[in-house]
Design an enzyme around this catalytic site. Sequence first.
Site: not given
Ligand code: BDR
Length: 303
Positions: A233
Amino acid sequence: MRKIIIDTDPGIDDAAALTIALNNPELKVEMLSTVAGNVNLDYTTENAKKILDFFKKDTPLAKGNSLPMLREYEDASQFHGETGMNGFDFPGSKRELLPEHAAVEMKNRILASEEKVTLVTIGPLTNAALLLSMYPEVKQKLAEVVIMGGSTIDGNTNTSAEFNIKVDPHAAQMVINSGLPVTIFGLRVTTRALLTKTDIEKVKTLGRAGEMLYSLFTHYRGGDLEKAGLMMHDICTICYLLKPEIFKFQQTQLEVAVDGPAAGTTVADLAGRYTAAKNVKLAVEIDQKQFRDWMLAEISQLK
Ligand code: BDR
Ligand code: CA
């Protein structure tokens, strides 16, 4: 070289995003700041120190907020492990933090900078919202805010809300509606920013940094290593700064629900039926092969 500040909650995909950002010569990371998100603020701050120590960087680090603006704090340790970066044996850090709260330290650096600074947020937006509401004068020195957050497909906390926005929807709403140029990477794109099992095995062979990331990735539950792959992500924000052509965007109006069962849900007016206003540049497509090749190439260049 582009000057950036990264606000983060490491977090395994955060650790990979920091790894690339801190080492790519086209980016100058002015400072890092930490926020409560994937795990609590003490853990996210220790984890940021560990990454900085690993790469022997003297990048200033400030601690930010331990709680969201209004909502009760919920972590994501089910995806990132109890400490947020389980899996690699980092030595304890003696690194000192900047003395003030992240919002103050960000303000000091942004106002002191001759050129405009880009703010990259890869955790909940609490620190960024505090910065913009306490020191609105920084807006004229900010080139862009680049956010990983939100979803215009399914959610990853419930049926509709993405984690970073769900943790602090009030803060997200403030930043998204700040009037600044906001570029935002939600789950529509970031769930497709995948490294497959074969890619992850390759990462292991890419030297010292690759071995460290491999150890973290094998403890990461963001995706499915045996099937589609692991979701990178947060790395989308850094990829965008370096290779924007890997994504396609649409200018649109993005609204954040802050109350009730939909809190943290983002809705994009992609067809322009609700308003003529457009508050964000929303990533709507990713070239998956180019993303994967770029990420592996970045890691292979690390020492
Ligand atoms: C986001 O949430 C976190 O768990 C990850 O680091 C990312 O920033 C994804 O939904
Ligand atoms: Ca994150």
